[in-house]
Design a protein around this motif. Structure first.
Motif, mmCIF file in Angstrom:
data_model
loop_
_atom_site.group_PDB
_atom_site.id
_atom_site.type_symbol
_atom_site.label_atom_id
_atom_site.label_comp_id
_atom_site.label_asym_id
_atom_site.label_seq_id
_atom_site.Cartn_x
_atom_site.Cartn_y
_atom_site.Cartn_z
ATOM 1 N N TRP A 405 15.170 -30.154 4.458
ATOM 2 C CA TRP A 405 13.751 -30.011 4.792
ATOM 3 C C TRP A 405 13.071 -28.960 3.911
ATOM 4 O O TRP A 405 11.894 -29.097 3.566
ATOM 5 C CB TRP A 405 13.591 -29.616 6.255
ATOM 6 C CG TRP A 405 14.094 -30.657 7.215
ATOM 7 C CD1 TRP A 405 14.279 -31.994 6.954
ATOM 8 C CD2 TRP A 405 14.506 -30.451 8.567
ATOM 9 N NE1 TRP A 405 14.778 -32.630 8.065
ATOM 10 C CE2 TRP A 405 14.924 -31.721 9.076
ATOM 11 C CE3 TRP A 405 14.557 -29.350 9.412
ATOM 12 C CZ2 TRP A 405 15.380 -31.887 10.382
ATOM 13 C CZ3 TRP A 405 15.017 -29.511 10.708
ATOM 14 C CH2 TRP A 405 15.425 -30.764 11.177
ATOM 15 N N LEU A 406 13.815 -27.912 3.573
ATOM 16 C CA LEU A 406 13.252 -26.823 2.765
ATOM 17 C C LEU A 406 13.395 -27.066 1.268
ATOM 18 O O LEU A 406 12.956 -26.246 0.463
ATOM 19 C CB LEU A 406 13.931 -25.498 3.137
ATOM 20 C CG LEU A 406 13.752 -25.023 4.590
ATOM 21 C CD1 LEU A 406 14.545 -23.743 4.831
ATOM 22 C CD2 LEU A 406 12.273 -24.798 4.907
ATOM 23 N N GLY A 407 14.026 -28.182 0.890
ATOM 24 C CA GLY A 407 14.214 -28.487 -0.525
ATOM 25 C C GLY A 407 15.216 -27.589 -1.214
ATOM 26 O O GLY A 407 15.118 -27.357 -2.425
ATOM 27 N N MET A 408 16.198 -27.095 -0.463
ATOM 28 C CA MET A 408 17.210 -26.188 -1.024
ATOM 29 C C MET A 408 18.477 -26.963 -1.369
ATOM 30 O O MET A 408 18.745 -28.014 -0.776
ATOM 31 C CB MET A 408 17.534 -25.080 -0.011
ATOM 32 C CG MET A 408 16.340 -24.220 0.370
ATOM 33 S SD MET A 408 16.740 -23.067 1.712
ATOM 34 C CE MET A 408 17.979 -22.046 0.919
ATOM 35 N N PRO A 409 19.298 -26.466 -2.300
ATOM 36 C CA PRO A 409 20.582 -27.103 -2.607
ATOM 37 C C PRO A 409 21.466 -27.135 -1.356
ATOM 38 O O PRO A 409 21.432 -26.206 -0.548
ATOM 39 C CB PRO A 409 21.187 -26.209 -3.696
ATOM 40 C CG PRO A 409 20.005 -25.519 -4.305
ATOM 41 C CD PRO A 409 19.023 -25.320 -3.198
ATOM 42 N N PRO A 410 22.304 -28.167 -1.191
ATOM 43 C CA PRO A 410 23.151 -28.276 0.002
ATOM 44 C C PRO A 410 24.074 -27.081 0.224
ATOM 45 O O PRO A 410 24.395 -26.755 1.369
ATOM 46 C CB PRO A 410 23.965 -29.556 -0.271
ATOM 47 C CG PRO A 410 23.125 -30.343 -1.212
ATOM 48 C CD PRO A 410 22.424 -29.346 -2.075
ATOM 49 N N ALA A 411 24.514 -26.436 -0.853
ATOM 50 C CA ALA A 411 25.446 -25.314 -0.713
ATOM 51 C C ALA A 411 24.879 -24.194 0.148
ATOM 52 O O ALA A 411 25.630 -23.452 0.801
ATOM 53 C CB ALA A 411 25.821 -24.761 -2.091
ATOM 54 N N TRP A 412 23.546 -24.067 0.186
ATOM 55 C CA TRP A 412 22.937 -22.979 0.959
ATOM 56 C C TRP A 412 22.998 -23.230 2.451
ATOM 57 O O TRP A 412 22.569 -22.396 3.252
ATOM 58 C CB TRP A 412 21.501 -22.752 0.504
ATOM 59 C CG TRP A 412 21.465 -22.062 -0.830
ATOM 60 C CD1 TRP A 412 21.228 -22.622 -2.043
ATOM 61 C CD2 TRP A 412 21.728 -20.679 -1.077
ATOM 62 N NE1 TRP A 412 21.319 -21.688 -3.037
ATOM 63 C CE2 TRP A 412 21.625 -20.477 -2.469
ATOM 64 C CE3 TRP A 412 22.046 -19.597 -0.269
ATOM 65 C CZ2 TRP A 412 21.824 -19.243 -3.063
ATOM 66 C CZ3 TRP A 412 22.252 -18.354 -0.851
ATOM 67 C CH2 TRP A 412 22.134 -18.188 -2.234
ATOM 68 N N GLY A 413 23.562 -24.360 2.858
ATOM 69 C CA GLY A 413 23.801 -24.571 4.280
ATOM 70 C C GLY A 413 24.750 -23.543 4.867
ATOM 71 O O GLY A 413 24.725 -23.276 6.079
ATOM 72 N N ALA A 414 25.597 -22.939 4.023
ATOM 73 C CA ALA A 414 26.519 -21.900 4.500
ATOM 74 C C ALA A 414 25.755 -20.694 5.037
ATOM 75 O O ALA A 414 26.180 -20.051 6.003
ATOM 76 C CB ALA A 414 27.456 -21.478 3.371
ATOM 77 N N ALA A 415 24.612 -20.361 4.398
ATOM 78 C CA ALA A 415 23.784 -19.256 4.903
ATOM 79 C C ALA A 415 23.185 -19.619 6.254
ATOM 80 O O ALA A 415 23.018 -18.761 7.131
ATOM 81 C CB ALA A 415 22.690 -18.917 3.899
ATOM 82 N N GLY A 416 22.854 -20.895 6.441
ATOM 83 C CA GLY A 416 22.355 -21.338 7.736
ATOM 84 C C GLY A 416 23.387 -21.185 8.833
ATOM 85 O O GLY A 416 23.056 -20.882 9.988
ATOM 86 N N LEU A 417 24.657 -21.361 8.498
ATOM 87 C CA LEU A 417 25.725 -21.194 9.488
ATOM 88 C C LEU A 417 25.791 -19.757 9.999
ATOM 89 O O LEU A 417 25.902 -19.520 11.210
ATOM 90 C CB LEU A 417 27.073 -21.589 8.873
ATOM 91 C CG LEU A 417 27.301 -23.069 8.589
ATOM 92 C CD1 LEU A 417 28.605 -23.273 7.831
ATOM 93 C CD2 LEU A 417 27.307 -23.863 9.885
ATOM 94 N N THR A 418 25.731 -18.786 9.089
ATOM 95 C CA THR A 418 25.834 -17.394 9.521
ATOM 96 C C THR A 418 24.587 -16.955 10.285
ATOM 97 O O THR A 418 24.683 -16.207 11.259
ATOM 98 C CB THR A 418 26.056 -16.467 8.315
ATOM 99 O OG1 THR A 418 25.025 -16.687 7.333
ATOM 100 C CG2 THR A 418 27.404 -16.726 7.675
#
Length: 516
Positions: A405-418
């Motif tokens: 939704w934010l147009g970010m690379p998938p790898a940054w999902g790890a920051a969403g986890l924390t």
């Protein structure tokens, strides 16, 4: 010296050794698929240590054993310690055997995104690491005995040997073998370190207690520990499930996400352990002894209130440093060899997410310890279940749909986890505080203190950031040392100007030590 200081010194030495270990690990592995495999494997058997070890023993064994020691009933205390050690050894032996046999199933559940060589390597590593985790559980039993006798320094310094064994393995073989083979050797180094960590504590345990491993379930005190162990075990299990959910979700993210998440979590646990766990571990035996006294509730409330202030004073600047200056921290600790500057920036993003719940996690430990001191093991369990429900649902949203939704690379999902885990931690903390306050009276942080601490920390971060933007230094370590020194001094000065009592106390102790 304050008991919490002994715990803090021991934890500091252990965590510093851990930071050296992750730096050497980063040098040889970077954020490669092999690093992912080792980090996932490293997490899986360590659930035994966290469930059966420090967590469950702290909540069930220490309150009973410390109470017997405080009442000078040494015969019963030794009997209880030996019986719990025997039961623990038997249970862990069975689980280690089952874990080794069932490793492929565990990998499918914990890291379903792994396949091919990464999955095969992870299975091999887990099977090697499981016996070492069993040794660490017995090491935690030693810790419980030593803590109850107020021998804090050795028990919390012992993990230095475990880290040292792993560091020695990396240095000895890192330049001579390929990364997959090095990971296998490192797993064996971890097992050797686990044995050293246990062995160094045994002589001290034998000096303070005549506890021999035995099978004894007839003692009323042993049955009390066993009865309390179940809800504490489940409560800690819920927390571990939350961590495993993070690993499971991260295994579906691009390569390097699991290793980056693990690196960020290792850095994040430094203030949690150094400040939150040190105070909680030192206070639990004392609160357990006082809770049974006539004026126990008042004494427990006073202890808890003072501990909350001490922890917040140190954790608030840690959270702000992770958020605002984390690039300097990750660069200094990890940027070497195969670990690049962009890798360090990635870990910073994940670390910044963890800063959301840092204060809640550390204060929550104090409230959980208060429940355990009051022989209430069920309340933390109920709230831990709520926490994992929030972490699971929110973690999925923040790891996958939100970056898209934010147009970010998938790898940054790890920051969403924390970040999602941090939000869930605040909910758990609020519930724990309300439950404890209903039982012992109001506790918490005054609004003026909260405002002063956060205001001082952000002001210090702003000054440190301005200094960093003009630094000519190129070495990440040199930049970090200077920036964080400026940050710490400004925070100390700002809290002194604002009249924060903890700063005045600290400065007074420093002046007193200089005069001596």
């Amino acid at each position: 010296m304050n008991k919490a200081v002994f715990v803090a010194v021991g934890i500091l030495l252990s965590r510093l050794a851990g930071l050296v270990r992750i730096r050497v690990f980063a040098h040889y592995f970077g954020l490669s698929p092999v690093a992912d495999a080792f980090m996932a494997a490293f997490r899986i058997p360590n659930v035994l240590q966290n469930l059966f070890g420090e967590g469950a023993l702290s909540g069930s064994f220490i309150p009973v054993y410390a109470g017997l020691v405080a009442s000078s009933d040494r015969e019963q205390a030794d009997r209880v310690a030996g019986a719990i050690g025997g039961l623990l050894a038997a249970a862990v032996s069975i689980l280690v055997a089952v874990g080794v046999l069932a490793t492929p199933i565990l990998i499918t559940v914990i890291a379903p995104g792994y396949n091919g060589e990464t999955r095969a390597l992870t299975i091999t590593l887990v099977r090697i690491l499981f016996p070492g985790a069993g040794l660490l559980v017995l090491s935690a039993w030693c810790l419980g005995i030593l803590n109850s006798h107020h021998r804090f320094l050795l028990s919390y310094t012992a993990p230095v040997l475990w880290n040292a064994a792993m560091i020695a393995t990396l240095v000895a073989f890192g330049g001579a073998v390929a990364p997959p083979r090095l990971a296998v050797l490192l797993a064996w180094g971890s097992v050797a370190g686990s044995l050293l960590q246990l062995a160094v504590q045994v002589p001290s345990v034998r000096r303070v207690a005549r506890a021999r491993l035995r099978w004894d379930v007839t003692s009323v005190h042993v049955r009390t520990v066993a009865r309390n162990f179940v809800p504490v075990f489940l409560s800690r299990g819920v927390v571990q499930v939350s961590a495993y959910i993070d690993t499971m979700l991260a295994s579906w993210l691009p390569a390097g996400a699991v290793a980056a998440l693990s690196n960020a979590q290792l850095i994040y646990t430094l203030p949690v352990s150094l400040f939150g766990m040190s105070v909680a571990a030192a206070e639990l035996p004392a609160m357990s002894g006082e809770a049974a006294a006539a004026s126990g509730i008042d004494a427990v409330r006073i202890r808890l209130q003072a501990a909350l202030r001490r922890v917040a004073y140190l954790v608030v600047p840690s959270a702000v440093a992770f958020l605002a200056l984390g690039d300097h921290i990750t660069g200094a600790l990890l940027q070497t060899g195969r670990f690049t500057a962009s890798d360090a920036q990635y870990v910073w993003g994940i670390l910044a997410g963890s800063a959301v719940g840092l204060l809640a996690s550390t204060l929550g430990r104090l409230y959980s310890s208060t429940c355990y001191a009051l022989r209430d093991t069920r309340t933390p369990l109920r709230f831990a279940i709520i926490r994992i429900a929030i972490t699971t649902s929110l973690g999925y949203v923040c790891a996958f749909p939100l970056p898209r939704w934010l147009g970010m690379p998938p790898a940054w999902g790890a920051a969403g986890l924390t970040a999602s885990a941090g939000l869930a931690g605040w909910v758990e903390f609020a519930l724990l505080r309300r439950a404890v306050n209903e039982r012992i009276g109001w506790t918490g942080l005054p609004g003026a203190l909260v405002t002063s601490l956060w205001g001082a920390a952000f002001a210090a971060a702003l000054v440190a950031w301005a200094v960093s933007s003009r630094l000519p230094l190129e070495t990440p370590l040199a930049r970090a040392v200077l920036v964080l020194t400026v940050y710490g001094l400004i925070y100390l000065a700002a809290t002194a100007v604002l009249g924060v009592a903890e700063t005045t106390t600290m400065l007074g102790r420093l002046r007193g030590s200089r005069r001596r």
